[in-house]
Design a protein around this motif. Structure first.
Motif, PDB file in Angstrom:
ATOM      1  N   SER A   1       1.028  -1.292   0.037  1.00  0.00           N
ATOM      2  CA  SER A   1      -0.142  -0.043  -0.057  1.00  0.00           C
ATOM      3  C   SER A   1       0.740   1.112   0.102  1.00  0.00           C
ATOM      4  CB  SER A   1      -0.900  -0.044   1.196  1.00  0.00           C
ATOM      5  OG  SER A   1      -0.201   0.150   2.386  1.00  0.00           O
ATOM      6  N   THR A   2       1.853   1.120   0.435  1.00  0.00           N
ATOM      7  CA  THR A   2       3.029   2.296   0.381  1.00  0.00           C
ATOM      8  C   THR A   2       4.079   2.469  -0.752  1.00  0.00           C
ATOM      9  OG1 THR A   2       4.528   1.316   1.982  1.00  0.00           O
ATOM     10  CG2 THR A   2       2.969   2.526   2.980  1.00  0.00           C
ATOM     11  N   TRP A   3       3.854   1.207  -1.644  1.00  0.00           N
ATOM     12  CA  TRP A   3       4.741   1.221  -2.856  1.00  0.00           C
ATOM     13  C   TRP A   3       4.602   2.764  -3.758  1.00  0.00           C
ATOM     14  CZ3 TRP A   3       4.723   2.086  -7.905  1.00  0.00           C
ATOM     15  CH2 TRP A   3       5.985   1.914  -8.624  1.00  0.00           C
ATOM     16  N   SER A   4       5.860   3.283  -3.979  1.00  0.00           N
ATOM     17  CA  SER A   4       5.852   4.725  -4.702  1.00  0.00           C
ATOM     18  C   SER A   4       7.235   4.742  -5.499  1.00  0.00           C
ATOM     19  CB  SER A   4       5.658   5.805  -3.979  1.00  0.00           C
ATOM     20  OG  SER A   4       6.022   6.952  -4.457  1.00  0.00           O
ATOM     21  N   THR A   5       7.115   5.424  -6.602  1.00  0.00           N
ATOM     22  CA  THR A   5       8.531   5.616  -7.047  1.00  0.00           C
ATOM     23  C   THR A   5       9.330   6.626  -6.641  1.00  0.00           C
ATOM     24  OG1 THR A   5       7.526   7.279  -8.705  1.00  0.00           O
ATOM     25  CG2 THR A   5       7.608   4.891  -9.567  1.00  0.00           C
ATOM     26  N   LEU A   6       8.596   7.143  -5.394  1.00  0.00           N
ATOM     27  CA  LEU A   6       9.267   8.214  -4.703  1.00  0.00           C
ATOM     28  C   LEU A   6      10.635   7.202  -3.995  1.00  0.00           C
ATOM     29  CD1 LEU A   6       9.399  11.203  -3.828  1.00  0.00           C
ATOM     30  CD2 LEU A   6       8.045  10.633  -1.967  1.00  0.00           C
ATOM     31  N   HIS A   7      10.340   6.107  -3.605  1.00  0.00           N
ATOM     32  CA  HIS A   7      11.252   5.370  -2.888  1.00  0.00           C
ATOM     33  C   HIS A   7      11.401   3.965  -3.169  1.00  0.00           C
ATOM     34  CE1 HIS A   7       7.909   2.870  -0.851  1.00  0.00           C
ATOM     35  NE2 HIS A   7       7.346   4.132  -0.745  1.00  0.00           N
ATOM     36  N   ALA A   8      10.899   3.451  -4.258  1.00  0.00           N
ATOM     37  CA  ALA A   8      10.860   2.171  -4.566  1.00  0.00           C
ATOM     38  C   ALA A   8      11.772   1.841  -5.991  1.00  0.00           C
ATOM     39  CB  ALA A   8       9.767   1.336  -4.877  1.00  0.00           C
ATOM     40  N   VAL A   9      12.489   1.051  -6.110  1.00  0.00           N
ATOM     41  CA  VAL A   9      13.328   1.118  -7.513  1.00  0.00           C
ATOM     42  C   VAL A   9      12.894  -0.225  -7.956  1.00  0.00           C
ATOM     43  CG1 VAL A   9      15.252   2.238  -6.371  1.00  0.00           C
ATOM     44  CG2 VAL A   9      15.291  -0.094  -6.307  1.00  0.00           C
ATOM     45  N   SER A  10      12.405  -1.195  -7.600  1.00  0.00           N
ATOM     46  CA  SER A  10      11.793  -2.317  -8.224  1.00  0.00           C
ATOM     47  C   SER A  10      10.240  -1.901  -8.886  1.00  0.00           C
ATOM     48  CB  SER A  10      11.792  -3.341  -7.578  1.00  0.00           C
ATOM     49  OG  SER A  10      11.086  -3.143  -5.992  1.00  0.00           O
ATOM     50  N   PRO A  11       9.677  -2.722  -9.596  1.00  0.00           N
ATOM     51  CA  PRO A  11       8.441  -2.528 -10.027  1.00  0.00           C
ATOM     52  C   PRO A  11       7.224  -2.763  -9.082  1.00  0.00           C
ATOM     53  CG  PRO A  11       9.507  -4.180 -11.836  1.00  0.00           C
ATOM     54  CD  PRO A  11      10.557  -4.005 -10.430  1.00  0.00           C
ATOM     55  N   GLN A  12       6.115  -2.274  -9.399  1.00  0.00           N
ATOM     56  CA  GLN A  12       5.063  -2.353  -8.288  1.00  0.00           C
ATOM     57  C   GLN A  12       4.661  -3.644  -8.122  1.00  0.00           C
ATOM     58  OE1 GLN A  12       1.758   0.293  -9.155  1.00  0.00           O
ATOM     59  NE2 GLN A  12       0.898  -0.211  -7.283  1.00  0.00           N
ATOM     60  N   PRO A  13       4.621  -4.264  -6.921  1.00  0.00           N
ATOM     61  CA  PRO A  13       4.179  -5.571  -6.747  1.00  0.00           C
ATOM     62  C   PRO A  13       2.817  -6.173  -7.454  1.00  0.00           C
ATOM     63  CG  PRO A  13       4.931  -4.420  -4.542  1.00  0.00           C
ATOM     64  CD  PRO A  13       4.706  -3.370  -5.559  1.00  0.00           C
ATOM     65  N   ARG A  14       2.605  -7.193  -7.869  1.00  0.00           N
ATOM     66  CA  ARG A  14       1.482  -7.701  -8.460  1.00  0.00           C
ATOM     67  C   ARG A  14       1.448  -9.150  -7.989  1.00  0.00           C
ATOM     68  NH1 ARG A  14      -0.034  -3.245 -10.357  1.00  0.00           N
ATOM     69  NH2 ARG A  14       1.083  -2.302 -12.221  1.00  0.00           N
ATOM     70  N   PRO A  15       0.114  -9.649  -7.937  1.00  0.00           N
ATOM     71  CA  PRO A  15       0.111 -11.013  -7.643  1.00  0.00           C
ATOM     72  C   PRO A  15       0.563 -11.871  -8.633  1.00  0.00           C
ATOM     73  CG  PRO A  15      -2.000  -9.882  -7.458  1.00  0.00           C
ATOM     74  CD  PRO A  15      -0.968  -8.891  -8.250  1.00  0.00           C
ATOM     75  N   PRO A  16       0.852 -13.128  -8.049  1.00  0.00           N
ATOM     76  CA  PRO A  16       1.264 -13.540  -6.746  1.00  0.00           C
ATOM     77  C   PRO A  16       2.246 -12.809  -5.760  1.00  0.00           C
ATOM     78  CG  PRO A  16       2.118 -15.202  -8.005  1.00  0.00           C
ATOM     79  CD  PRO A  16       1.818 -14.115  -8.803  1.00  0.00           C
ATOM     80  N   TYR A  17       1.927 -12.198  -4.582  1.00  0.00           N
ATOM     81  CA  TYR A  17       3.091 -11.530  -3.747  1.00  0.00           C
ATOM     82  C   TYR A  17       4.070 -12.432  -3.412  1.00  0.00           C
ATOM     83  CZ  TYR A  17      -0.702  -7.808  -4.624  1.00  0.00           C
ATOM     84  OH  TYR A  17      -1.549  -6.959  -5.134  1.00  0.00           O
ATOM     85  N   PRO A  18       5.186 -11.937  -3.454  1.00  0.00           N
ATOM     86  CA  PRO A  18       6.220 -12.807  -2.653  1.00  0.00           C
ATOM     87  C   PRO A  18       6.203 -12.608  -1.154  1.00  0.00           C
ATOM     88  CG  PRO A  18       6.940 -10.702  -3.352  1.00  0.00           C
ATOM     89  CD  PRO A  18       5.787 -10.697  -3.921  1.00  0.00           C
ATOM     90  N   PRO A  19       6.553 -13.569  -0.324  1.00  0.00           N
ATOM     91  CA  PRO A  19       6.598 -13.398   1.102  1.00  0.00           C
ATOM     92  C   PRO A  19       7.426 -12.254   1.504  1.00  0.00           C
ATOM     93  CG  PRO A  19       8.003 -15.345   0.435  1.00  0.00           C
ATOM     94  CD  PRO A  19       7.296 -14.661  -0.741  1.00  0.00           C
TER      95      PRO A  19
ATOM     96  N   VAL B   1       5.778   3.898   6.225  1.00  0.00           N
ATOM     97  CA  VAL B   1       4.876   4.392   7.046  1.00  0.00           C
ATOM     98  C   VAL B   1       3.478   4.444   6.395  1.00  0.00           C
ATOM     99  CG1 VAL B   1       4.175   6.101   8.481  1.00  0.00           C
ATOM    100  CG2 VAL B   1       6.588   5.629   8.437  1.00  0.00           C
ATOM    101  N   ALA B   2       2.610   3.942   7.270  1.00  0.00           N
ATOM    102  CA  ALA B   2       1.056   4.109   6.246  1.00  0.00           C
ATOM    103  C   ALA B   2       0.616   5.453   6.208  1.00  0.00           C
ATOM    104  CB  ALA B   2      -0.012   3.439   7.372  1.00  0.00           C
ATOM    105  N   ASP B   3      -0.037   5.625   5.018  1.00  0.00           N
ATOM    106  CA  ASP B   3      -0.483   7.204   4.661  1.00  0.00           C
ATOM    107  C   ASP B   3      -1.230   7.781   5.955  1.00  0.00           C
ATOM    108  OD1 ASP B   3       0.671   7.004   2.203  1.00  0.00           O
ATOM    109  OD2 ASP B   3      -1.112   6.447   1.185  1.00  0.00           O
ATOM    110  N   GLU B   4      -2.066   6.903   6.724  1.00  0.00           N
ATOM    111  CA  GLU B   4      -2.854   7.565   7.667  1.00  0.00           C
ATOM    112  C   GLU B   4      -1.973   7.871   9.101  1.00  0.00           C
ATOM    113  OE1 GLU B   4      -3.159   3.001   8.342  1.00  0.00           O
ATOM    114  OE2 GLU B   4      -3.333   4.390   6.692  1.00  0.00           O
ATOM    115  N   ALA B   5      -0.752   7.337   8.996  1.00  0.00           N
ATOM    116  CA  ALA B   5       0.135   7.619  10.379  1.00  0.00           C
ATOM    117  C   ALA B   5       1.157   8.746   9.898  1.00  0.00           C
ATOM    118  CB  ALA B   5       0.532   6.424  10.577  1.00  0.00           C
TER     119      ALA B   5
END
Length: 166
Positions: A27-45, A91-95
């Motif tokens: 839920s917090t994935w963003s190109t602001l901090h992630a260098v890997s592609p957006q996770p898609r199912p099936p999600y890794p552990p 950090v979750a958006d709401e927090a």
């Protein structure tokens, strides 16, 4: 349900936290901090052979996980086993704006010290100004920049190496 204004409770992650941490991570994935592609199912552990529950500190507000920090070794070499690296922070958006990120960084510093580290390092994307300011306010300094190291969201982004003594 809005979160009450209180300090986050920080603890070591437990195996039972896997599902909640995996959801938070996605839920917090963003190109602001992630260098890997957006996770898609099936999600890794979330936890794996390189990142066990004990490598994570989690932040709770109102008994819900609202953030985590992952600590690891920068390399498998014995010659730099005195260094720990922050290898993930979410950090979750709401927090956001409630001191969760700062509490996690401070807890990571203390945990790295407890584990015998002399230095704590991290990598942060150059365009993540808020994260860089937070790290700087907690004693991290820029130790190097890899210009245009990543191509994210249609732009080249620097990889900023930061660290601090413990």
């Amino acid at each position: 349900m809005p979160l009450r204004h209180q300090s986050p409770y920080i603890r070591v992650a437990l195996p039972d936290d896997e599902e909640e941490l995996s959801l938070l991570d996605r839920s917090t994935w963003s190109t602001l901090h992630a260098v890997s592609p957006q996770p898609r199912p099936p999600y890794p552990p979330f936890f794996d052979e390189r990142h066990a529950p004990g490598d994570h500190l989690v932040a709770e507000l109102d008994r819900r996980i609202v953030g985590y920090v992952r600590l690891g070794f920068p390399t498998p070499l014995a010659s730099n086993a005195h260094v720990r690296q922050i290898q993930g922070l979410a950090v979750a958006d709401e927090a956001r704006g409630r001191g969760v990120g700062r509490a996690l960084i401070r807890a990571a510093v203390e945990e790295a010290r407890r584990r015998g580290a002399r230095r704590l390092t991290l990598r942060v994307l150059g365009h993540n100004t808020a994260a860089r300011k937070l790290y700087e306010s907690e004693g991290f300094v820029v130790e190097g920049v890899q210009p245009e190291e990543f191509f994210l969201g249609g732009e080249y982004v620097d990889d900023v190496l930061m660290g601090r003594s413990l």
